[in-house]
Scaffold this active site. Structure first.
Site, mmCIF file in Angstrom:
data_model
loop_
_atom_site.group_PDB
_atom_site.id
_atom_site.type_symbol
_atom_site.label_atom_id
_atom_site.label_comp_id
_atom_site.label_asym_id
_atom_site.label_seq_id
_atom_site.Cartn_x
_atom_site.Cartn_y
_atom_site.Cartn_z
ATOM 1 N N MET A 8 -10.147 -16.142 8.914
ATOM 2 C CA MET A 8 -9.356 -15.012 9.412
ATOM 3 C C MET A 8 -10.153 -13.714 9.271
ATOM 4 O O MET A 8 -9.590 -12.613 9.384
ATOM 5 C CB MET A 8 -8.027 -14.915 8.674
ATOM 6 C CG MET A 8 -7.157 -16.159 8.879
ATOM 7 S SD MET A 8 -5.404 -15.838 8.703
ATOM 8 C CE MET A 8 -5.325 -15.299 7.019
ATOM 9 N N HIS A 46 -16.164 -12.636 2.984
ATOM 10 C CA HIS A 46 -16.757 -12.412 1.661
ATOM 11 C C HIS A 46 -17.637 -13.618 1.331
ATOM 12 O O HIS A 46 -17.780 -14.544 2.146
ATOM 13 C CB HIS A 46 -15.659 -12.198 0.615
ATOM 14 C CG HIS A 46 -14.600 -13.263 0.631
ATOM 15 N ND1 HIS A 46 -14.851 -14.575 0.289
ATOM 16 C CD2 HIS A 46 -13.282 -13.224 0.975
ATOM 17 C CE1 HIS A 46 -13.746 -15.291 0.390
ATOM 18 N NE2 HIS A 46 -12.781 -14.490 0.822
ATOM 19 N N HIS A 56 -16.364 -17.237 2.120
ATOM 20 C CA HIS A 56 -16.525 -17.659 3.524
ATOM 21 C C HIS A 56 -17.997 -17.970 3.811
ATOM 22 O O HIS A 56 -18.317 -18.959 4.459
ATOM 23 C CB HIS A 56 -16.112 -16.527 4.480
ATOM 24 C CG HIS A 56 -14.691 -16.096 4.394
ATOM 25 N ND1 HIS A 56 -14.324 -14.854 3.938
ATOM 26 C CD2 HIS A 56 -13.535 -16.726 4.730
ATOM 27 C CE1 HIS A 56 -13.007 -14.721 4.015
ATOM 28 N NE2 HIS A 56 -12.498 -15.850 4.475
ATOM 29 N N GLY A 79 -12.579 -24.265 2.279
ATOM 30 C CA GLY A 79 -12.758 -23.951 0.864
ATOM 31 C C GLY A 79 -11.686 -24.609 0.002
ATOM 32 O O GLY A 79 -10.519 -24.704 0.416
ATOM 33 N N SER A 101 -9.889 -12.348 0.833
ATOM 34 C CA SER A 101 -9.816 -11.129 1.654
ATOM 35 C C SER A 101 -8.700 -10.237 1.140
ATOM 36 O O SER A 101 -8.759 -9.015 1.260
ATOM 37 C CB SER A 101 -9.563 -11.491 3.114
ATOM 38 O OG SER A 101 -10.547 -12.395 3.573
HETATM 39 P P1 AMP Z 1 -9.348 -17.432 5.321
HETATM 40 O O1 AMP Z 1 -10.177 -16.429 6.029
HETATM 41 O O2 AMP Z 1 -8.657 -16.901 4.115
HETATM 42 O O3 AMP Z 1 -8.426 -18.190 6.240
HETATM 43 O O4 AMP Z 1 -10.353 -18.524 4.746
HETATM 44 C C1 AMP Z 1 -11.228 -19.215 5.598
HETATM 45 C C2 AMP Z 1 -11.873 -20.349 4.833
HETATM 46 O O5 AMP Z 1 -12.610 -19.808 3.723
HETATM 47 C C3 AMP Z 1 -10.842 -21.321 4.230
HETATM 48 O O6 AMP Z 1 -11.334 -22.645 4.365
HETATM 49 C C4 AMP Z 1 -10.785 -20.884 2.792
HETATM 50 O O7 AMP Z 1 -10.409 -21.931 1.909
HETATM 51 C C5 AMP Z 1 -12.222 -20.469 2.545
HETATM 52 N N1 AMP Z 1 -12.301 -19.565 1.384
HETATM 53 C C6 AMP Z 1 -11.562 -18.446 1.169
HETATM 54 N N2 AMP Z 1 -11.857 -17.906 -0.041
HETATM 55 C C7 AMP Z 1 -12.794 -18.712 -0.601
HETATM 56 C C8 AMP Z 1 -13.495 -18.700 -1.840
HETATM 57 N N3 AMP Z 1 -13.288 -17.758 -2.756
HETATM 58 N N4 AMP Z 1 -14.393 -19.681 -2.082
HETATM 59 C C9 AMP Z 1 -14.612 -20.659 -1.151
HETATM 60 N N5 AMP Z 1 -13.988 -20.721 0.039
HETATM 61 C C10 AMP Z 1 -13.084 -19.772 0.317
#
Ligand code: AMP
Length: 282
Positions: free
Chosen positions: A30, A34, A37, A147, A186
């Site tokens: 999304m 960081h 990601h 993640g 995020s």
């Molecule tokens: P999001 O942008 O929050 O939808 O996350 C996108 C992907 O990044 C998802 O597969 C999350 O599980 C992964 N992700 C988010 N935060 C972390 C983190 N701290 N460590 C590893 N993967 C992460």
């Protein structure tokens, strides 16, 4: 880095890559990227021939009153980070492109979506599964990277891929943390300095749970009580749940005699944060 704004462009890019025999890696996000990601993007770049990253703040996975509008957006910064890692393609569709006029189809899942985060976010996983299946159909990756941070999401997506025979390999990578242990998210951008200090109690609580299990505690109730106690030591933090669950069924367990997941969700001020640790009992 190729940037695709429409489904047609993205599908064409993938068809072309597949036709020339390239292995496609895919990292759905999304945005507001960081190091968590980026660890997924790096792994995909190392293991596949072409890496596609999507940035889409998916409206269907936000409930009423949640932070859809406020969710951080930084396309320029994200693009720079992705270019620096050698990302081949960025898919950045609009909500109107993904959910065109008359949109009416959703993916639901039983059992695994009604526990943990599904209790306070009852429509969340339908939105996640729907957008992830759409993204898989558009990007048609060989491998997709997720993640462990969103542990329940990874279990729910694996289940969907198995149940619906989706031809993609799911790879789940460890949680990337700040120096003090706070899981990168995020949503950490919402925290004031004092909330940021409080937020680390979630990880500390999980560590306390792991420590107890390491010392031989077999009662999940005792572990939950200890974890809750750590969070309750931070007055600005409210517990959504603190649980000990089976790694695959996600059901709460009573007696710890194998691998378990310690999972928690808390509100720090208005910000909802999640974290988890997998504990293998030796
Ligand atoms: P999001 O942008 O929050 O939808 O996350 C996108 C992907 O990044 C998802 O597969 C999350 O599980 C992964 N992700 C988010 N935060 C972390 C983190 N701290 N460590 C590893 N993967 C992460």
């Amino acid at each position: 880095m190729k940037v695709c704004r429409t489904i047609e462009e993205m599908a064409f890019y993938s068809q072309d890559a597949r036709a020339s025999g390239r292995d496609l890696g895919f990292v759905p996000t999304m945005g507001a990227l960081h190091a968590g990601h980026l660890s997924l993007v790096e792994r995909s770049a190392a293991e596949t021939d072409s890496t596609v990253v999507s940035i889409f703040v998916n409206p269907t996975q936000f409930g009423p009153g949640e932070d859809l509008e406020a969710y951080p957006r930084d396309l320029e910064g994200d693009s720079e980070k992705l270019k620096a890692l050698g990302t081949d393609c960025l898919f950045f569709p609009t909500p109107e492109e993904m959910y065109r006029d008359g949109y009416a189809t959703y993916v639901t899942q039983e059992r695994l979506t009604g526990v943990l985060c599904g209790v306070s976010r009852p429509t969340h996983f339908t939105g996640v599964l729907t957008v992830v299946l759409k993204l898989f159909n558009i990007v048609r990756p060989h491998r997709a990277y997720f993640g462990q941070k969103d542990y329940q999401q990874s279990v729910v997506i694996r289940r969907m891929v198995k149940d619906l025979d989706v031809p993609v390999e799911i790879v789940v990578l460890p949680i990337v943390r700040e120096d003090d242990g706070l899981a990168m998210s995020s949503r950490n951008a919402y925290l004031s300095p004092s909330e940021r200090n409080d937020a680390v109690c979630l990880h500390r609580a999980l560590l306390r749970g792991r420590e107890l299990i390491g010392k031989g505690e077999a009662s999940a109730a005792a572990v939950v009580k200890a974890m809750r106690g750590v969070v309750e030591g931070s007055p600005g933090v409210r517990i959504d749940y603190m649980s000990v669950v089976h790694p695959e069924s996600l059901q709460g367990i009573e007696k710890i005699d194998g691998a378990v997941v310690l999972a928690g969700a808390v509100f720090v001020g208005g910000t909802r944060l999640i974290d988890n640790i997998i504990v293998e009992r030796s």
